[in-house]
Design an enzyme around this catalytic site. Structure first.
Site, mmCIF file in Angstrom:
data_model
loop_
_atom_site.group_PDB
_atom_site.id
_atom_site.type_symbol
_atom_site.label_atom_id
_atom_site.label_comp_id
_atom_site.label_asym_id
_atom_site.label_seq_id
_atom_site.Cartn_x
_atom_site.Cartn_y
_atom_site.Cartn_z
ATOM 1 N N ASN A 4 0.866 -1.187 0.000
ATOM 2 C CA ASN A 4 0.000 0.000 0.000
ATOM 3 C C ASN A 4 0.904 1.240 0.000
ATOM 4 O OD1 ASN A 4 -2.224 1.912 1.881
ATOM 5 N ND2 ASN A 4 -2.723 1.033 -0.088
ATOM 6 N N LEU A 5 1.726 1.289 -1.023
ATOM 7 C CA LEU A 5 2.858 2.216 -1.029
ATOM 8 C C LEU A 5 2.440 3.666 -1.239
ATOM 9 C CD1 LEU A 5 5.323 0.053 -3.127
ATOM 10 C CD2 LEU A 5 4.989 0.094 -0.651
ATOM 11 N N GLY A 49 6.381 8.054 0.969
ATOM 12 C CA GLY A 49 7.361 7.696 2.002
ATOM 13 C C GLY A 49 8.128 6.443 1.611
ATOM 14 N N HIS A 50 7.388 5.418 1.207
ATOM 15 C CA HIS A 50 8.039 4.189 0.744
ATOM 16 C C HIS A 50 8.883 4.465 -0.509
ATOM 17 C CE1 HIS A 50 4.200 2.444 2.567
ATOM 18 N NE2 HIS A 50 5.119 1.789 3.226
ATOM 19 N N GLN A 68 3.813 -9.664 13.434
ATOM 20 C CA GLN A 68 4.072 -8.383 14.097
ATOM 21 C C GLN A 68 2.769 -7.657 14.460
ATOM 22 O OE1 GLN A 68 6.235 -6.745 10.559
ATOM 23 N NE2 GLN A 68 5.245 -4.833 11.123
ATOM 24 N N GLY A 119 12.546 3.795 7.122
ATOM 25 C CA GLY A 119 12.108 5.170 7.330
ATOM 26 C C GLY A 119 12.247 5.609 8.786
ATOM 27 N N LEU A 179 3.090 10.548 6.206
ATOM 28 C CA LEU A 179 2.407 9.596 5.328
ATOM 29 C C LEU A 179 2.430 8.215 5.967
ATOM 30 C CD1 LEU A 179 3.772 10.644 1.812
ATOM 31 C CD2 LEU A 179 1.676 11.380 2.960
ATOM 32 N N SER A 229 0.298 4.143 5.529
ATOM 33 C CA SER A 229 -0.756 3.335 4.909
ATOM 34 C C SER A 229 -2.021 3.402 5.761
ATOM 35 C CB SER A 229 -0.305 1.882 4.772
ATOM 36 O OG SER A 229 0.918 1.843 4.071
HETATM 37 P P1 AMP Z 1 5.533 -0.232 6.250
HETATM 38 O O1 AMP Z 1 5.039 -0.595 4.896
HETATM 39 O O2 AMP Z 1 4.597 0.628 7.030
HETATM 40 O O3 AMP Z 1 6.049 -1.429 7.022
HETATM 41 O O4 AMP Z 1 6.788 0.681 6.018
HETATM 42 C C1 AMP Z 1 7.883 0.216 5.246
HETATM 43 C C2 AMP Z 1 9.020 1.183 5.398
HETATM 44 O O5 AMP Z 1 8.604 2.478 4.944
HETATM 45 C C3 AMP Z 1 9.480 1.351 6.856
HETATM 46 O O6 AMP Z 1 10.898 1.428 6.881
HETATM 47 C C4 AMP Z 1 8.844 2.655 7.246
HETATM 48 O O7 AMP Z 1 9.549 3.331 8.255
HETATM 49 C C5 AMP Z 1 8.915 3.423 5.938
HETATM 50 N N1 AMP Z 1 7.937 4.511 5.927
HETATM 51 C C6 AMP Z 1 6.594 4.423 6.115
HETATM 52 N N2 AMP Z 1 6.027 5.648 6.084
HETATM 53 C C7 AMP Z 1 7.040 6.527 5.890
HETATM 54 C C8 AMP Z 1 7.115 7.947 5.794
HETATM 55 N N3 AMP Z 1 6.038 8.729 5.883
HETATM 56 N N4 AMP Z 1 8.325 8.512 5.589
HETATM 57 C C9 AMP Z 1 9.447 7.739 5.511
HETATM 58 N N5 AMP Z 1 9.445 6.397 5.608
HETATM 59 C C10 AMP Z 1 8.263 5.802 5.799
#
Ligand code: AMP
Length: 282
Positions: free
Chosen positions: A32-33, A36-37, A61, A148, A185, A187
């Site tokens: 759900n990119l 940020g991703h 998790q 992130g 940002l 998901s």
């Molecule tokens: P997730 O899909 O939520 O597990 O996030 C995957 C990666 O994207 C993790 O390293 C998060 O820290 C990073 N991430 C998610 N949202 C952001 C954001 N707004 N800014 C920077 N990195 C992000």
């Protein structure tokens, strides 16, 4: 761009890069990119010859009452976005591919820095992250892995894990990507109603206000209380508002660089954010 759904398939896709000693960059995600991703992928693109992005909603998790079942799964849309930013390989395994049919008997637990902040409300969460990230590191064997700063505590846990277990890669932290109104940002922002979405930026606003207060000399404890009051008044249910050193040690005065952390719920949606604040000697 290739999409692999099996560990074997990924190994085969990466073999030429490994043989040619290419630099492999890895971005783990749950899909759900958003931008940020994609910023993580752009950073990986700058440093690496081959960029692998995993999309895997990791069941272990999530707590029993969390949003594993409802977590947005949007692989087609994600694939398009990843193609546009130059990802080379998507690794999108099934739960069975990652965890097999036999029970898992090994756990990975990073202590101390997982005991508070998000660790308190989400028992076992960081163990689940540590296990899946270690498995993914072993599967992809990257030179660099990108995370992130949005999940600042997670990034600290992964740095610790990599150091403690001599995992042969370098972890790169990437700044938080925000919407124009400051909301980090996520998901999970998609769960917010229109009205909640209007309230959500108060988290970042309260952090920026806190920064200004600290720089004017207001006591740290008072600043943290002010954030709590602001957010509660705005309609959020505060889980925690905390200050830590960048290494996540407790701190009760603003006499060095700090990070302010907020976790709060809007309805059933849990939002987190943080702000790094530099201390400049007077
Ligand atoms: P997730 O899909 O939520 O597990 O996030 C995957 C990666 O994207 C993790 O390293 C998060 O820290 C990073 N991430 C998610 N949202 C952001 C954001 N707004 N800014 C920077 N990195 C992000």
């Amino acid at each position: 761009m290739k999409t692999e759904t099996t560990i074997q398939g990924l190994a085969a896709s990466l073999q030429p890069a490994r043989t040619a000693r290419k630099i492999i960059g890895f971005v783990p995600t749950m899909g759900n990119l958003h931008q940020g991703h994609l910023n993580l992928v752009r950073e990986a693109r700058k440093l690496c010859d081959v960029v692998v992005v995993s999309i895997f909603v990791n069941p272990i998790q999530f707590g029993p009452n969390e949003d594993f079942d409802n977590y947005p799964r949007t692989l087609d849309q994600d694939s398009q976005l990843l193609a546009d930013v130059g990802c080379d390989i998507i690794f999108a395994p099934s739960v069975e591919q990652m965890y097999g049919k036999q029970p898992r008997l090994t756990n990975i637990s990073v202590s101390e820095i997982t005991n508070d902040l998000c660790g308190k409300q989400r028992p076992g969460h960081f163990d689940g992250v540590a296990v899946v990230v270690t498995k993914l590191f072993n599967i992809v064997q990257p030179n660099y892995a990108f995370f992130g700063q949005k999940d600042f505590q997670q990034l600290a846990v992964i740095r610790q894990l990599v150091r403690d277990l001599n995992i042969p890669l370098e972890v790169i932290g990437v700044p938080i990507a925000r919407a124009e109104d400051g909301l980090a940002l996520s998901s999970r922002n998609g769960y917010l109603s229109e009205d909640q979405r209007k309230v959500a930026p108060s988290i970042f606003k309260s952090l920026k206000h806190a920064e200004a207060e600290l720089q004017q000399g207001t006591d740290l404890k008072e600043v943290l209380e002010n954030i709590k009051t602001t957010l509660t008044t705005a309609g959020l249910v505060v889980d925690y508002v905390e200050a830590r050193t960048p290494q996540l040690h407790m701190i009760d005065q603003f006499n060095q660089d700090i990070v302010l952390f907020v976790a709060a719920k809007l309805g059933t949606t849990r939002l987190i954010d943080n702000l790094q604040i530099k201390h400049t000697a007077a």
